[in-house]
Design a protein around this motif. Structure first.
Motif, PDB file in Angstrom:
ATOM      1  N   HIS A  54      51.776  33.419  40.457  1.00  0.00           N
ATOM      2  CA  HIS A  54      51.545  35.624  40.813  1.00  0.00           C
ATOM      3  C   HIS A  54      49.893  35.790  41.074  1.00  0.00           C
ATOM      4  CE1 HIS A  54      54.260  34.629  37.142  1.00  0.00           C
ATOM      5  NE2 HIS A  54      54.888  34.900  37.953  1.00  0.00           N
ATOM      6  N   LEU A  55      50.330  36.766  42.157  1.00  0.00           N
ATOM      7  CA  LEU A  55      48.951  37.687  41.409  1.00  0.00           C
ATOM      8  C   LEU A  55      48.934  37.796  40.844  1.00  0.00           C
ATOM      9  CD1 LEU A  55      47.821  38.916  44.848  1.00  0.00           C
ATOM     10  CD2 LEU A  55      49.303  40.168  45.110  1.00  0.00           C
ATOM     11  N   LEU A  56      47.039  37.503  41.182  1.00  0.00           N
ATOM     12  CA  LEU A  56      46.093  38.475  39.954  1.00  0.00           C
ATOM     13  C   LEU A  56      45.487  39.517  40.692  1.00  0.00           C
ATOM     14  CD1 LEU A  56      44.882  34.523  38.090  1.00  0.00           C
ATOM     15  CD2 LEU A  56      46.636  36.531  37.753  1.00  0.00           C
ATOM     16  N   ARG A  57      45.226  39.146  41.985  1.00  0.00           N
ATOM     17  CA  ARG A  57      44.368  40.645  42.136  1.00  0.00           C
ATOM     18  C   ARG A  57      44.038  40.701  43.931  1.00  0.00           C
ATOM     19  NH1 ARG A  57      37.866  41.984  40.369  1.00  0.00           N
ATOM     20  NH2 ARG A  57      38.853  44.696  41.372  1.00  0.00           N
ATOM     21  N   SER A  58      43.983  41.926  44.337  1.00  0.00           N
ATOM     22  CA  SER A  58      43.904  42.165  45.743  1.00  0.00           C
ATOM     23  C   SER A  58      43.059  42.883  45.726  1.00  0.00           C
ATOM     24  CB  SER A  58      45.897  42.633  46.152  1.00  0.00           C
ATOM     25  OG  SER A  58      45.994  42.788  47.352  1.00  0.00           O
ATOM     26  N   VAL A  59      42.434  42.612  46.498  1.00  0.00           N
ATOM     27  CA  VAL A  59      40.851  43.074  47.330  1.00  0.00           C
ATOM     28  C   VAL A  59      41.315  43.840  48.938  1.00  0.00           C
ATOM     29  CG1 VAL A  59      38.397  44.071  47.904  1.00  0.00           C
ATOM     30  CG2 VAL A  59      39.598  43.037  45.303  1.00  0.00           C
ATOM     31  N   GLU A 108      42.882  41.509  53.689  1.00  0.00           N
ATOM     32  CA  GLU A 108      43.294  41.446  52.371  1.00  0.00           C
ATOM     33  C   GLU A 108      42.583  39.968  51.753  1.00  0.00           C
ATOM     34  OE1 GLU A 108      46.774  42.606  49.557  1.00  0.00           O
ATOM     35  OE2 GLU A 108      46.854  42.322  51.469  1.00  0.00           O
ATOM     36  N   VAL A 109      42.181  39.968  50.237  1.00  0.00           N
ATOM     37  CA  VAL A 109      41.449  38.940  49.811  1.00  0.00           C
ATOM     38  C   VAL A 109      43.144  39.148  48.339  1.00  0.00           C
ATOM     39  CG1 VAL A 109      40.024  37.573  48.708  1.00  0.00           C
ATOM     40  CG2 VAL A 109      39.384  38.763  50.491  1.00  0.00           C
ATOM     41  N   GLN A 110      43.734  37.987  48.566  1.00  0.00           N
ATOM     42  CA  GLN A 110      44.291  37.343  46.819  1.00  0.00           C
ATOM     43  C   GLN A 110      43.746  36.560  45.937  1.00  0.00           C
ATOM     44  OE1 GLN A 110      47.927  37.133  48.945  1.00  0.00           O
ATOM     45  NE2 GLN A 110      48.750  39.157  49.924  1.00  0.00           N
ATOM     46  N   VAL A 111      44.132  37.122  44.736  1.00  0.00           N
ATOM     47  CA  VAL A 111      43.734  35.770  43.592  1.00  0.00           C
ATOM     48  C   VAL A 111      44.769  35.997  42.624  1.00  0.00           C
ATOM     49  CG1 VAL A 111      42.368  34.898  41.860  1.00  0.00           C
ATOM     50  CG2 VAL A 111      41.093  36.952  43.845  1.00  0.00           C
ATOM     51  N   HIS A 112      45.165  34.571  43.270  1.00  0.00           N
ATOM     52  CA  HIS A 112      46.912  33.836  42.375  1.00  0.00           C
ATOM     53  C   HIS A 112      46.054  33.077  41.494  1.00  0.00           C
ATOM     54  CE1 HIS A 112      49.261  35.547  45.973  1.00  0.00           C
ATOM     55  NE2 HIS A 112      48.317  35.460  46.468  1.00  0.00           N
ATOM     56  N   ASP A 113      46.690  32.546  40.555  1.00  0.00           N
ATOM     57  CA  ASP A 113      46.833  32.332  39.106  1.00  0.00           C
ATOM     58  C   ASP A 113      47.896  30.887  40.166  1.00  0.00           C
ATOM     59  OD1 ASP A 113      46.614  31.454  35.912  1.00  0.00           O
ATOM     60  OD2 ASP A 113      49.116  31.128  36.696  1.00  0.00           O
TER      61      ASP A 113
END
Length: 351
Positions: A234-239, A224-229
């Motif tokens: 904060h978690l912005l997106r998870s793929v 899982e790839v997580q993009v944080h601010d």
């Protein structure tokens, strides 16, 4: 015809075998005298211009020992004393000299731990951030000093980067590969939030046009790839990038607005063409907006300094410096280098 030059044709008129009168010769000579005088004047100016020296570059010696390490900053030069078993060790701040070539003046000194290797010293948000690593466990630590006085403000394990919202992002890797990414208030050093880093999940950063971190990416062991601010955590997106193979390993890299993944078992190599500028070594520069600066040795041993334009594929020579050993940093028109005699100096380029 030589390539790259244009051929000019001057029409001389019809050639006749008629005799030339004396008056015509006298008139021609008289008319030629002003042209001859102008040619002599032009030649004199060319010779004088060739003989005149270039405007002198300004060189200022930084008061640092031969084993110390110097760092270039926006308005200062910082010198870190080498590790010593006993006695005092300091971080010294020097004001950059004026363009006229005044002496390098010390602004303040702050005591440092006697052990540890310093990897970076820079200014951010009114602070001087000094990052060190201690052997043998490779533990990173960043100390914040007041940029005006040198007073120590706070200290944290890990390394710091500026964020787009005016804060600082602290990355603290641990021996087992885990760690945390945290937000830090610059004025107090208080930790505002924290996101854990799983083992072997090195964070990757996205920078805004000013070079500040606005997002960070974590690749979880599950794929899982997580993009944080970067300002709030904060978690912005998870793929989910590995639906069906949760144990496979892959790598992640951020390039501008793209997230690049190297899939498990991949043997592909992707190459980019952007220009062949020759064999230049890049200097560290201060800001993301600073032009790229490259250096290389000339045939005579002098250091050739050039501003590199990757878009246009050009290298513009800005100066050729004698007696340079290396360890150069740049913020044009200023260079900081170590010389062959072991001293450290600042060059302000004037051409």
């Amino acid at each position: 015809m030589t390539e790259g030059r244009s051929l000019s044709i001057i029409e001389l008129g019809e050639i006749r075998d008629e005799p030339t009168s004396a008056s015509s010769v006298r008139g021609t000579r008289a008319a030629a005298r002003p042209l001859h005088g102008a040619a002599v004047l032009l030649l004199s100016l060319v010779v004088l211009a060739a003989a005149a020296p270039w405007a002198q570059r300004t060189v200022s010696v930084v008061p640092a020992s031969r084993t110390a390490t110097a760092y270039l900053a926006a308005e200062s030069v910082f010198v870190v004393d080498p590790p010593i078993p006993d006695g005092e060790r300091y971080l010294s701040a020097y004001a950059r000299p004026a363009p006229a070539g005044a002496a390098v003046r010390r602004r303040w000194q702050a005591p440092l731990a006697r052990t540890g290797d310093y990897l970076d010293v820079r200014t951010e948000r009114g602070l001087v951030l000094a990052t060190a690593v201690s052997a043998p466990n490779r533990v990173f630590q960043t100390t914040a000093f007041d940029a005006a006085t040198g007073r120590q403000r706070w200290q944290h394990p890990g390394s710091l980067q500026p964020t787009a919202d005016g804060g600082l992002l602290l990355t603290d890797p641990r021996e087992d590969g885990s760690g945390a990414v945290s937000g830090v208030a610059p004025d107090t050093g208080r930790v505002l939030w924290s996101v854990p880093i799983p083992p072997a999940a090195n964070p990757t950063y996205h920078h805004d046009p000013a070079g500040r971190v606005d997002r960070f990416v974590l690749l979880q062991p599950t794929g899982e790839v997580q993009v944080h601010d970067a300002g709030s955590g904060h978690l912005l997106r998870s793929v989910d990038t590995l639906p069906g193979d949760r144990s496979a390993y892959q790598r992640v890299q951020v390039v501008n607005e793209l997230l690049l993944l190297v899939p498990p078992g991949s043997t592909r190599l992707v190459s980019f063409a952007l220009a062949d500028l020759g064999g230049w070594s890049l200097m560290p520069v201060l800001d993301a907006d600073d032009p790229l600066v490259g250096v290389r040795r000339g045939d005579d041993g002098r250091m050739v300094v050039a501003e590199l334009d990757l878009v246009a594929g050009r290298a513009r020579i800005v100066d050729v410096l004698p007696g340079i050993a290396g360890s150069c940093q740049a913020s044009l028109p200023v260079l900081l280098c170590q010389r062959l005699d072991g001293t450290t100096a600042l060059w302000r380029l004037t051409r």
